[in-house]
Write an enzyme that holds these catalytic residues in place. Sequence first.
Site, PDB file in Angstrom:
ATOM      1  CB  CYS A 172       1.650  -2.675   2.627  1.00  0.00           C
ATOM      2  SG  CYS A 172       3.359  -3.085   3.052  1.00  0.00           S
ATOM      3  CG  HIS A 285       1.978  -5.149   7.451  1.00  0.00           C
ATOM      4  ND1 HIS A 285       2.561  -6.383   7.308  1.00  0.00           N
ATOM      5  CD2 HIS A 285       2.479  -4.364   6.444  1.00  0.00           C
ATOM      6  CE1 HIS A 285       3.385  -6.357   6.263  1.00  0.00           C
ATOM      7  NE2 HIS A 285       3.343  -5.157   5.725  1.00  0.00           N
TER       8      HIS A 285
END
Length: 377
Positions: A172, A285
């Site tokens: 990710c 994130h």
Amino acid sequence: MATLTRPHHQSHLFTNLSLKPKPKPAHFSPSRIKMSLQETAPSVAIVGVTGAVGQEFLSVLTDRNFPYRSIKMLASKRSAGKQQTFEGKNYTIEELTAESFDGVDIALFSAGGSISKEFGPIAVEKGCVVVDNSSAFRMVDGVPLVIPEVNGDAMSGIKLGGKGGLIANPNCSTIICLMAATPLHRHAKVKRMVVSTYQAASGAGAAAMEELELQTREVLEGKPPTCKIFSQQYAFNLFSHNAPVQSNGYNEEEMKLVKETRKIWNNMDVKVTATCIRVPVMRAHAESVNLQFEKPLDEDTAREILKNAPGLVVIDDRASNHFPTPLEVSNKDDVAVGRIRQDLSQEGNHGLDIFVCGDQIRKGAALNAVQIAELLL
């Protein structure tokens, strides 16, 4: 500027921004269901359907009208027999076995590396194309490691209806970073990249998200926090990423950024260093990225390049000090980039700093995998 306290299913209205709201679920439009379910479409299997990414697979398939003639919901023996509703129809979750892939064209895996290593090759042997979200095959020679907007051509040798194949979904943090860094790399060639990540609970799964919520309540009530997923308090704290630390002092998450960037860019010479941190954010994130280029690249040119890059939105309002935040990209497909500025420590416009945010479950996992599957169509 719209408030950020609205439910995620409502549109956020940002001044001078093009951040797209998450499409409404399929039940808002019956025609979407009819379009997705097609006799001539591939058969699909979701491996690990009960997990956070597995559930997001279903959401993304619906949002993007992914065509399928049939769909299998696969999970562990513990979840077998449970019901899963998808696009107005009830499915019984089946236990994952070697026979699960008979007649399946595309399998989306998100059940952990050990499951992928065991069942991925079995699925491929049966002619299935596996898109794997674990780290099991990312660095295996011959297995494409793909971000569709970045290197979709890497999977050109894999076709539906053929011998099957295996395609790896990158980590990710790598996906979110390279969505923004790659357009600049194409223009001026990155020599060195320094990444600092601020990673959400979602990267450790649904249980970590639940624990962060629980700990927040406990701390506010003056109770000792429950620490089962992480060994230390997560709420109102941050700490080095929980991945195992290697002999060189880097943890596995940091080394993924190093190795995966080199493979995706097909450039073993690019220098990458990373520091990965867990922060008490739920599902998106953030990353601070410093880039050193071979050729000069000024910030205005960089901003225009990023504005025109697919899957990116620029949020770079210096006057109001408004830049990307995890909250703004949660439940969104696009990765946001801002804080675009010349690196003052490098001469001759050879360096830039940028700040990137992306939804870890969506573009960092499920969306990227479904986009790979779309390329197969």
